[in-house]
Motif scaffolding. Sequence first.
Motif, PDB file in Angstrom:
ATOM      1  N   ALA A   1      42.150  35.333  52.062  1.00  9.84           N
ATOM      2  CA  ALA A   1      41.259  35.573  50.920  1.00  9.84           C
ATOM      3  C   ALA A   1      42.024  35.717  49.614  1.00  9.84           C
ATOM      4  CB  ALA A   1      40.397  36.811  51.163  1.00  9.84           C
ATOM      5  N   ILE A   2      43.198  36.341  49.657  1.00  5.55           N
ATOM      6  CA  ILE A   2      43.937  36.562  48.410  1.00  5.55           C
ATOM      7  C   ILE A   2      45.156  35.649  48.264  1.00  5.55           C
ATOM      8  CG2 ILE A   2      43.123  38.939  48.205  1.00  5.55           C
ATOM      9  CD1 ILE A   2      45.887  39.875  49.067  1.00  5.55           C
ATOM     10  N   HIS A   3      45.349  34.760  49.222  1.00 13.17           N
ATOM     11  CA  HIS A   3      46.425  33.764  49.178  1.00 13.17           C
ATOM     12  C   HIS A   3      47.821  34.391  49.137  1.00 13.17           C
ATOM     13  CE1 HIS A   3      43.339  30.756  48.694  1.00 13.17           C
ATOM     14  NE2 HIS A   3      42.885  31.367  47.618  1.00 13.17           N
ATOM     15  N   VAL A   4      47.962  35.514  49.819  1.00 11.35           N
ATOM     16  CA  VAL A   4      49.258  36.185  49.948  1.00 11.35           C
ATOM     17  C   VAL A   4      49.334  36.707  51.373  1.00 11.35           C
ATOM     18  CG1 VAL A   4      50.665  38.136  49.170  1.00 11.35           C
ATOM     19  CG2 VAL A   4      49.281  36.898  47.519  1.00 11.35           C
ATOM     20  N   ASN A   5      50.496  36.573  51.996  1.00  6.66           N
ATOM     21  CA  ASN A   5      50.669  37.079  53.354  1.00  6.66           C
ATOM     22  C   ASN A   5      50.823  38.596  53.289  1.00  6.66           C
ATOM     23  OD1 ASN A   5      50.986  37.184  56.114  1.00  6.66           O
ATOM     24  ND2 ASN A   5      53.166  36.693  56.025  1.00  6.66           N
TER      25      ASN A   5
ATOM     26  N   ALA B   1      34.715  36.604  37.003  1.00  5.16           N
ATOM     27  CA  ALA B   1      34.300  36.162  38.344  1.00  5.16           C
ATOM     28  C   ALA B   1      33.253  35.063  38.278  1.00  5.16           C
ATOM     29  CB  ALA B   1      33.760  37.351  39.139  1.00  5.16           C
ATOM     30  N   CYS B   2      32.450  35.066  37.228  1.00  3.02           N
ATOM     31  CA  CYS B   2      31.384  34.063  37.104  1.00  3.02           C
ATOM     32  C   CYS B   2      31.887  32.734  36.546  1.00  3.02           C
ATOM     33  CB  CYS B   2      30.263  34.607  36.222  1.00  3.02           C
ATOM     34  SG  CYS B   2      29.335  35.934  37.026  1.00  3.02           S
ATOM     35  N   LYS B   3      33.099  32.715  36.000  1.00  5.60           N
ATOM     36  CA  LYS B   3      33.639  31.457  35.487  1.00  5.60           C
ATOM     37  C   LYS B   3      33.830  30.488  36.646  1.00  5.60           C
ATOM     38  CE  LYS B   3      36.056  33.410  31.529  1.00  5.60           C
ATOM     39  NZ  LYS B   3      37.379  33.718  30.944  1.00  5.60           N
ATOM     40  N   LYS B   4      33.546  29.238  36.372  1.00  2.26           N
ATOM     41  CA  LYS B   4      33.588  28.206  37.414  1.00  2.26           C
ATOM     42  C   LYS B   4      34.917  28.202  38.164  1.00  2.26           C
ATOM     43  CE  LYS B   4      32.834  23.314  38.201  1.00  2.26           C
ATOM     44  NZ  LYS B   4      32.496  22.025  37.630  1.00  2.26           N
TER      45      LYS B   4
ATOM     46  N   GLN C   1      36.934  31.834  44.475  1.00  2.00           N
ATOM     47  CA  GLN C   1      37.904  32.845  44.918  1.00  2.00           C
ATOM     48  C   GLN C   1      37.268  34.233  44.967  1.00  2.00           C
ATOM     49  OE1 GLN C   1      41.014  32.628  46.069  1.00  2.00           O
ATOM     50  NE2 GLN C   1      41.272  34.827  46.207  1.00  2.00           N
ATOM     51  N   PHE C   2      36.508  34.574  43.943  1.00  2.00           N
ATOM     52  CA  PHE C   2      35.852  35.880  43.887  1.00  2.00           C
ATOM     53  C   PHE C   2      34.881  36.039  45.052  1.00  2.00           C
ATOM     54  CE2 PHE C   2      32.765  39.020  42.487  1.00  2.00           C
ATOM     55  CZ  PHE C   2      33.579  40.023  41.988  1.00  2.00           C
ATOM     56  N   LEU C   3      34.073  35.016  45.308  1.00  2.00           N
ATOM     57  CA  LEU C   3      33.102  35.079  46.411  1.00  2.00           C
ATOM     58  C   LEU C   3      33.806  35.176  47.763  1.00  2.00           C
ATOM     59  CD1 LEU C   3      30.332  32.598  45.240  1.00  2.00           C
ATOM     60  CD2 LEU C   3      30.167  35.093  45.453  1.00  2.00           C
TER      61      LEU C   3
END
Length: 186
Positions: free
Chosen positions: A94-98, A150-153, A158-160
């Motif tokens: 989800a956060i793209h970090v291990n 978060a609402c920006k395209k 990622q936010f969702l």
Amino acid sequence: MDAQALEVAKKSAETAGVGHLIRFERANAMKLPYEDASFDIVINEAMLTMQADQAKKKCVMEYLRVLKPEGLLLTHDVLLKEAKESVRQELSQAIHVNVGPLTQDGWEQVMIESGYCDVKVLTGEMTLMKLSGMIYDEGWLGTLKICVNACKKENRKQFLTMYKMFDKNKKNLGFIAMASYKSSNR
């Protein structure tokens, strides 16, 4: 290590009227540029989860090195309520970090094995992706900025993804805050 975050911290300190009391510096947590026994208190905010297990120990041992005898390490991080590898993997994706969140026993073990003589713990519910938690942590204006971003395209997906992951795992994730003390003999 984020220069922009450092500037925000400086401005916040100035706004609060304590800028003259605080010096902000970029440094590697595993190799701090300070003499042994330099600080009464070290604060680590939500960074250890982002480290592999050996790196966690290296960081907290480095904090121990720069703490004065009877010094205090304050940490706040992600808590796994149960040792579930699937939750760790979902969080990493989800956060793209291990990431490597630990159970309460795991966090306490890191501190004790690293040389701290006493560890006091507070745990609670994760509020990172909850509106009430954002308002508490960031204030109304900060929460509004987060929601607008978060609402920006370019951020929406990622936010969702993060929101769904935290909501799905709300029973498995929490926070841990620890006060770990350096012995007077070290």
